[in-house]
Write a protein that holds these residues in place. Sequence first.
Motif, PDB file in Angstrom:
ATOM      1  N   GLY A 167      11.696  39.965  30.243  1.00  0.00           N
ATOM      2  CA  GLY A 167      11.237  40.176  31.606  1.00  0.00           C
ATOM      3  C   GLY A 167       9.902  39.465  31.745  1.00  0.00           C
ATOM      4  N   PRO A 168       9.196  39.691  32.839  1.00  0.00           N
ATOM      5  CA  PRO A 168       7.914  39.009  33.022  1.00  0.00           C
ATOM      6  C   PRO A 168       6.939  39.206  31.860  1.00  0.00           C
ATOM      7  CG  PRO A 168       8.623  39.979  35.086  1.00  0.00           C
ATOM      8  CD  PRO A 168       9.584  40.458  34.036  1.00  0.00           C
ATOM      9  N   VAL A 169       6.798  40.425  31.364  1.00  0.00           N
ATOM     10  CA  VAL A 169       5.868  40.643  30.251  1.00  0.00           C
ATOM     11  C   VAL A 169       6.349  39.903  29.007  1.00  0.00           C
ATOM     12  CG1 VAL A 169       4.857  42.359  28.680  1.00  0.00           C
ATOM     13  CG2 VAL A 169       4.940  42.809  31.140  1.00  0.00           C
ATOM     14  N   GLY A 170       7.622  40.002  28.681  1.00  0.00           N
ATOM     15  CA  GLY A 170       8.148  39.324  27.500  1.00  0.00           C
ATOM     16  C   GLY A 170       7.985  37.816  27.569  1.00  0.00           C
ATOM     17  N   LEU A 171       8.208  37.238  28.736  1.00  0.00           N
ATOM     18  CA  LEU A 171       8.035  35.793  28.882  1.00  0.00           C
ATOM     19  C   LEU A 171       6.569  35.395  28.773  1.00  0.00           C
ATOM     20  CD1 LEU A 171      10.685  35.227  31.662  1.00  0.00           C
ATOM     21  CD2 LEU A 171      10.820  34.420  29.286  1.00  0.00           C
ATOM     22  N   LEU A 172       5.690  36.241  29.264  1.00  0.00           N
ATOM     23  CA  LEU A 172       4.261  35.981  29.094  1.00  0.00           C
ATOM     24  C   LEU A 172       3.854  36.147  27.631  1.00  0.00           C
ATOM     25  CD1 LEU A 172       3.053  37.678  32.369  1.00  0.00           C
ATOM     26  CD2 LEU A 172       2.841  35.239  31.820  1.00  0.00           C
ATOM     27  N   VAL A 173       4.529  37.034  26.908  1.00  0.00           N
ATOM     28  CA  VAL A 173       4.310  37.159  25.463  1.00  0.00           C
ATOM     29  C   VAL A 173       4.666  35.839  24.785  1.00  0.00           C
ATOM     30  CG1 VAL A 173       5.221  38.216  23.341  1.00  0.00           C
ATOM     31  CG2 VAL A 173       4.506  39.665  25.249  1.00  0.00           C
ATOM     32  N   VAL A 174       5.773  35.218  25.193  1.00  0.00           N
ATOM     33  CA  VAL A 174       6.160  33.922  24.633  1.00  0.00           C
ATOM     34  C   VAL A 174       5.003  32.936  24.788  1.00  0.00           C
ATOM     35  CG1 VAL A 174       7.692  31.924  24.902  1.00  0.00           C
ATOM     36  CG2 VAL A 174       8.651  34.239  24.976  1.00  0.00           C
ATOM     37  N   MET A 175       4.444  32.860  26.002  1.00  0.00           N
ATOM     38  CA  MET A 175       3.346  31.924  26.267  1.00  0.00           C
ATOM     39  C   MET A 175       2.101  32.266  25.451  1.00  0.00           C
ATOM     40  SD  MET A 175       3.413  31.265  30.360  1.00  0.00           S
ATOM     41  CE  MET A 175       4.820  31.900  31.215  1.00  0.00           C
ATOM     42  N   CYS A 176       1.754  33.546  25.394  1.00  0.00           N
ATOM     43  CA  CYS A 176       0.543  33.962  24.674  1.00  0.00           C
ATOM     44  C   CYS A 176       0.697  33.758  23.169  1.00  0.00           C
ATOM     45  CB  CYS A 176       0.214  35.424  24.987  1.00  0.00           C
ATOM     46  SG  CYS A 176      -0.389  35.692  26.659  1.00  0.00           S
ATOM     47  N   ALA A 177       1.890  34.000  22.639  1.00  0.00           N
ATOM     48  CA  ALA A 177       2.122  33.774  21.207  1.00  0.00           C
ATOM     49  C   ALA A 177       1.974  32.289  20.878  1.00  0.00           C
ATOM     50  CB  ALA A 177       3.498  34.292  20.805  1.00  0.00           C
ATOM     51  N   GLN A 178       2.513  31.436  21.739  1.00  0.00           N
ATOM     52  CA  GLN A 178       2.365  30.004  21.518  1.00  0.00           C
ATOM     53  C   GLN A 178       0.896  29.592  21.601  1.00  0.00           C
ATOM     54  OE1 GLN A 178       5.045  28.880  24.654  1.00  0.00           O
ATOM     55  NE2 GLN A 178       6.752  28.533  23.237  1.00  0.00           N
ATOM     56  N   ALA A 179       0.175  30.141  22.577  1.00  0.00           N
ATOM     57  CA  ALA A 179      -1.243  29.817  22.719  1.00  0.00           C
ATOM     58  C   ALA A 179      -2.057  30.328  21.534  1.00  0.00           C
ATOM     59  CB  ALA A 179      -1.785  30.404  24.024  1.00  0.00           C
ATOM     60  N   SER A 180      -1.527  31.336  20.827  1.00  0.00           N
ATOM     61  CA  SER A 180      -2.210  31.888  19.648  1.00  0.00           C
ATOM     62  C   SER A 180      -1.859  31.140  18.370  1.00  0.00           C
ATOM     63  CB  SER A 180      -1.859  33.371  19.491  1.00  0.00           C
ATOM     64  OG  SER A 180      -2.378  34.102  20.575  1.00  0.00           O
ATOM     65  N   GLY A 181      -0.995  30.132  18.483  1.00  0.00           N
ATOM     66  CA  GLY A 181      -0.681  29.308  17.327  1.00  0.00           C
ATOM     67  C   GLY A 181       0.637  29.578  16.654  1.00  0.00           C
ATOM     68  N   ALA A 182       1.481  30.417  17.235  1.00  0.00           N
ATOM     69  CA  ALA A 182       2.786  30.674  16.631  1.00  0.00           C
ATOM     70  C   ALA A 182       3.543  29.361  16.480  1.00  0.00           C
ATOM     71  CB  ALA A 182       3.599  31.647  17.486  1.00  0.00           C
ATOM     72  N   SER A 183       4.157  29.174  15.316  1.00  0.00           N
ATOM     73  CA  SER A 183       4.924  27.947  15.093  1.00  0.00           C
ATOM     74  C   SER A 183       6.274  28.002  15.790  1.00  0.00           C
ATOM     75  CB  SER A 183       5.131  27.715  13.598  1.00  0.00           C
ATOM     76  OG  SER A 183       5.916  28.755  13.044  1.00  0.00           O
ATOM     77  N   GLU A 192      -9.389  32.343  30.849  1.00  0.00           N
ATOM     78  CA  GLU A 192      -9.714  31.123  30.094  1.00  0.00           C
ATOM     79  C   GLU A 192      -8.443  30.382  29.671  1.00  0.00           C
ATOM     80  OE1 GLU A 192     -12.725  29.535  29.519  1.00  0.00           O
ATOM     81  OE2 GLU A 192     -13.230  30.970  31.097  1.00  0.00           O
ATOM     82  N   LEU A 193      -7.419  31.116  29.255  1.00  0.00           N
ATOM     83  CA  LEU A 193      -6.155  30.469  28.880  1.00  0.00           C
ATOM     84  C   LEU A 193      -5.563  29.712  30.063  1.00  0.00           C
ATOM     85  CD1 LEU A 193      -4.470  33.242  26.688  1.00  0.00           C
ATOM     86  CD2 LEU A 193      -5.337  31.018  25.905  1.00  0.00           C
ATOM     87  N   ILE A 194      -5.630  30.317  31.238  1.00  0.00           N
ATOM     88  CA  ILE A 194      -5.120  29.657  32.448  1.00  0.00           C
ATOM     89  C   ILE A 194      -6.010  28.469  32.810  1.00  0.00           C
ATOM     90  CG2 ILE A 194      -4.686  29.925  34.919  1.00  0.00           C
ATOM     91  CD1 ILE A 194      -4.077  32.927  34.272  1.00  0.00           C
ATOM     92  N   ARG A 195      -7.303  28.679  32.817  1.00  0.00           N
ATOM     93  CA  ARG A 195      -8.265  27.637  33.208  1.00  0.00           C
ATOM     94  C   ARG A 195      -8.105  26.386  32.347  1.00  0.00           C
ATOM     95  NH1 ARG A 195     -13.141  30.327  33.105  1.00  0.00           N
ATOM     96  NH2 ARG A 195     -12.860  30.819  35.291  1.00  0.00           N
ATOM     97  N   HIS A 196      -7.851  26.579  31.062  1.00  0.00           N
ATOM     98  CA  HIS A 196      -7.732  25.447  30.142  1.00  0.00           C
ATOM     99  C   HIS A 196      -6.292  24.924  30.013  1.00  0.00           C
ATOM    100  CE1 HIS A 196     -11.903  25.562  29.038  1.00  0.00           C
ATOM    101  NE2 HIS A 196     -11.811  26.866  28.834  1.00  0.00           N
ATOM    102  N   GLY A 197      -5.394  25.431  30.866  1.00  0.00           N
ATOM    103  CA  GLY A 197      -4.025  24.933  30.897  1.00  0.00           C
ATOM    104  C   GLY A 197      -3.182  25.306  29.697  1.00  0.00           C
ATOM    105  N   ARG A 198      -3.586  26.324  28.972  1.00  0.00           N
ATOM    106  CA  ARG A 198      -2.813  26.738  27.788  1.00  0.00           C
ATOM    107  C   ARG A 198      -1.623  27.610  28.158  1.00  0.00           C
ATOM    108  NH1 ARG A 198      -6.437  28.694  23.224  1.00  0.00           N
ATOM    109  NH2 ARG A 198      -4.539  28.318  22.042  1.00  0.00           N
ATOM    110  N   ILE A 199      -1.689  28.290  29.299  1.00  0.00           N
ATOM    111  CA  ILE A 199      -0.549  29.033  29.841  1.00  0.00           C
ATOM    112  C   ILE A 199      -0.548  28.882  31.356  1.00  0.00           C
ATOM    113  CG2 ILE A 199      -0.386  30.738  27.964  1.00  0.00           C
ATOM    114  CD1 ILE A 199      -1.726  32.723  29.779  1.00  0.00           C
ATOM    115  N   ASP A 200       0.637  29.019  31.950  1.00  0.00           N
ATOM    116  CA  ASP A 200       0.781  28.938  33.396  1.00  0.00           C
ATOM    117  C   ASP A 200       1.710  30.060  33.860  1.00  0.00           C
ATOM    118  OD1 ASP A 200       1.017  28.354  36.065  1.00  0.00           O
ATOM    119  OD2 ASP A 200       2.150  26.491  35.761  1.00  0.00           O
ATOM    120  N   PRO A 201       1.139  31.224  34.211  1.00  0.00           N
ATOM    121  CA  PRO A 201       1.987  32.340  34.619  1.00  0.00           C
ATOM    122  C   PRO A 201       2.729  32.102  35.925  1.00  0.00           C
ATOM    123  CG  PRO A 201      -0.324  32.894  34.934  1.00  0.00           C
ATOM    124  CD  PRO A 201      -0.283  31.563  34.225  1.00  0.00           C
TER     125      PRO A 201
END
Length: 194
Positions: free
Chosen positions: A27-43, A153-162
């Motif tokens: 759902g929305p939270v889970g998909l945002l988890v995908v983005m945040c995990a990637q931004a945190s360096g998940a391979s 900051e994640l949004i501002r730097h283009g690391r995620i786009d909700p």
Amino acid sequence: DNLATAYFAVHRAEVRVGDVVGVIGCGPVGLLVVMCAQASGASRVIAVDVLDSRLDVARRLGAVTVNGRVQDPVRAIRDLTGKRGADAMIEAVGNAESLRLACEAVRGFGTVSAAGVYVEESLPFPAGRAFARDLTVRLGMANVPAQFEAVTELIRHGRIDPAILVSHTLSLGEAADGYRLFDAAEALKVLLKP
């Protein structure tokens, strides 16, 4: 709120660079988890859901997907990780079955972080399995305001786009239609504008 919750869950899962992260629920939270995990360096992020439309979005975000309707999620995650299990599992549904799946799919000494909302007074929990595998399991409500600066900051730097998750934009007067669309799984995230 959704983004801050997802960020909090990833932070509490102690995701490190190179980790494989599993997500139960897209759902929305889970998909945002995908983005945040990637931004945190998940391979790699492995996303589990039962709705094809949500799995399609997860794939577009770069996740490996598992359809829990046609595959055993635990077996699929183990197969995708060389039988080891994910380094961290994030449960984004909020029910006992999803929590159980997360505890089974995480590797020994791994971390399970629950982002789902639990309303039950009690629920069955695989305590013996968690103990034997020395799992860290974190349940709790996100301190949403405390996450605002980090997610901004994640949004501002283009690391995620909700904004990617907004499937419908409706007027405030159409709010009831938005709830109906979401309840029928015809909308992912509805944005209401006055």
